[in-house]
Design a protein around this motif. Structure first.
Motif, PDB file in Angstrom:
ATOM      1  N   SER A  32    -147.164 -51.103  19.007  1.00 52.19           N
ATOM      2  CA  SER A  32    -146.622 -50.998  17.662  1.00 52.19           C
ATOM      3  C   SER A  32    -147.129 -52.125  16.782  1.00 52.19           C
ATOM      4  O   SER A  32    -147.344 -53.240  17.244  1.00 52.19           O
ATOM      5  N   ILE A  50    -145.334 -49.114  12.489  1.00 45.60           N
ATOM      6  CA  ILE A  50    -145.990 -47.888  12.906  1.00 45.60           C
ATOM      7  C   ILE A  50    -146.336 -48.017  14.384  1.00 45.60           C
ATOM      8  O   ILE A  50    -146.852 -49.043  14.831  1.00 45.60           O
ATOM      9  N   THR A  51    -146.023 -46.980  15.139  1.00 46.85           N
ATOM     10  CA  THR A  51    -146.318 -46.999  16.565  1.00 46.85           C
ATOM     11  C   THR A  51    -147.776 -46.618  16.798  1.00 46.85           C
ATOM     12  O   THR A  51    -148.484 -46.178  15.877  1.00 46.85           O
ATOM     13  N   GLY A  54    -148.450 -43.212  15.720  1.00 47.75           N
ATOM     14  CA  GLY A  54    -148.398 -42.928  14.294  1.00 47.75           C
ATOM     15  C   GLY A  54    -147.029 -42.710  13.706  1.00 47.75           C
ATOM     16  O   GLY A  54    -146.899 -42.428  12.507  1.00 47.75           O
ATOM     17  N   SER A  55    -145.991 -42.843  14.509  1.00 47.80           N
ATOM     18  CA  SER A  55    -144.636 -42.740  13.964  1.00 47.80           C
ATOM     19  C   SER A  55    -144.347 -43.962  13.109  1.00 47.80           C
ATOM     20  O   SER A  55    -144.714 -45.076  13.480  1.00 47.80           O
ATOM     21  N   THR A  56    -143.677 -43.738  12.002  1.00 46.23           N
ATOM     22  CA  THR A  56    -143.437 -44.824  11.052  1.00 46.23           C
ATOM     23  C   THR A  56    -141.954 -45.044  10.803  1.00 46.23           C
ATOM     24  O   THR A  56    -141.123 -44.152  10.995  1.00 46.23           O
ATOM     25  N   TYR A  58    -139.542 -47.345   7.826  1.00 48.48           N
ATOM     26  CA  TYR A  58    -139.543 -48.187   6.632  1.00 48.48           C
ATOM     27  C   TYR A  58    -138.172 -48.807   6.423  1.00 48.48           C
ATOM     28  O   TYR A  58    -137.151 -48.158   6.619  1.00 48.48           O
ATOM     29  N   THR A  67    -146.501 -47.276   1.939  1.00 45.79           N
ATOM     30  CA  THR A  67    -146.950 -46.389   3.006  1.00 45.79           C
ATOM     31  C   THR A  67    -147.744 -47.188   4.028  1.00 45.79           C
ATOM     32  O   THR A  67    -148.730 -47.843   3.666  1.00 45.79           O
ATOM     33  N   SER A  69    -150.045 -47.189   7.505  1.00 43.06           N
ATOM     34  CA  SER A  69    -150.929 -46.323   8.283  1.00 43.06           C
ATOM     35  C   SER A  69    -151.789 -47.196   9.180  1.00 43.06           C
ATOM     36  O   SER A  69    -151.795 -48.428   9.044  1.00 43.06           O
ATOM     37  N   ARG A  70    -152.497 -46.580  10.095  1.00 48.47           N
ATOM     38  CA  ARG A  70    -153.382 -47.342  10.974  1.00 48.47           C
ATOM     39  C   ARG A  70    -154.575 -46.488  11.358  1.00 48.47           C
ATOM     40  O   ARG A  70    -154.490 -45.263  11.403  1.00 48.47           O
ATOM     41  N   MET A  77    -154.544 -51.841  10.579  1.00 45.26           N
ATOM     42  CA  MET A  77    -153.332 -51.284   9.982  1.00 45.26           C
ATOM     43  C   MET A  77    -153.394 -51.535   8.481  1.00 45.26           C
ATOM     44  O   MET A  77    -153.935 -52.564   8.036  1.00 45.26           O
TER      45      MET A  77
END
Length: 120
Positions: A32, A50-51, A54-56, A58, A67, A69-70, A77
């Motif tokens: 993560s 973000i894992t 891709g799970s996020t 906030y 937002t 992202s990676r 990231m």
């Protein structure tokens, strides 16, 4: 292992920035990743995470405006900051868990931070 954050700067209210955090060094994989921020006189707070899948998640300061992202291929990231407000002024830090060797616990690292200043 190193994390290098960049992309901060001076922006007017309502403006946007994109922060980047690049991981380098010897590691097997990155777990993560997260962005934190620390405003003057305040404690460091989680902004988004973000894992590896891709799970996020906030936290309230940036919900609906930021937002995360990676790009796993680039070990990078990002944090897109939109509709910036005066209160978003802070040093933004990246943080990540790294698997450095088989069968060893992951290790957590911090980047050096990048300054975001929102001012008119």
């Amino acid at each position: 292992v190193q994390l290098q954050a960049s992309g901060g700067g001076l922006v007017r209210p309502g403006g946007s920035l994109r922060l980047s955090c690049v991981a380098s060094g010897r590691f097997l994989r990155i777990g993560s990743m997260a962005w934190y921020r620390q405003a003057p006189g305040k404690q460091r707070e989680l902004v988004a995470m973000i894992t590896s899948a891709g799970s996020t998640r906030y936290e309230n300061p940036g919900k609906g405006r930021f937002t995360v992202s990676r790009d796993n291929a680039k070990n990078t990231m990002y944090l897109h900051l939109n509709n910036l407000k005066f209160e978003d002024t802070a040093v933004y830090y990246c943080n990540a868990d790294f698997a450095e060797a088989p069968l060893r616990p992951t290790k957590n690292y911090w980047g050096q931070g990048t300054q975001v200043t929102v001012s008119s």
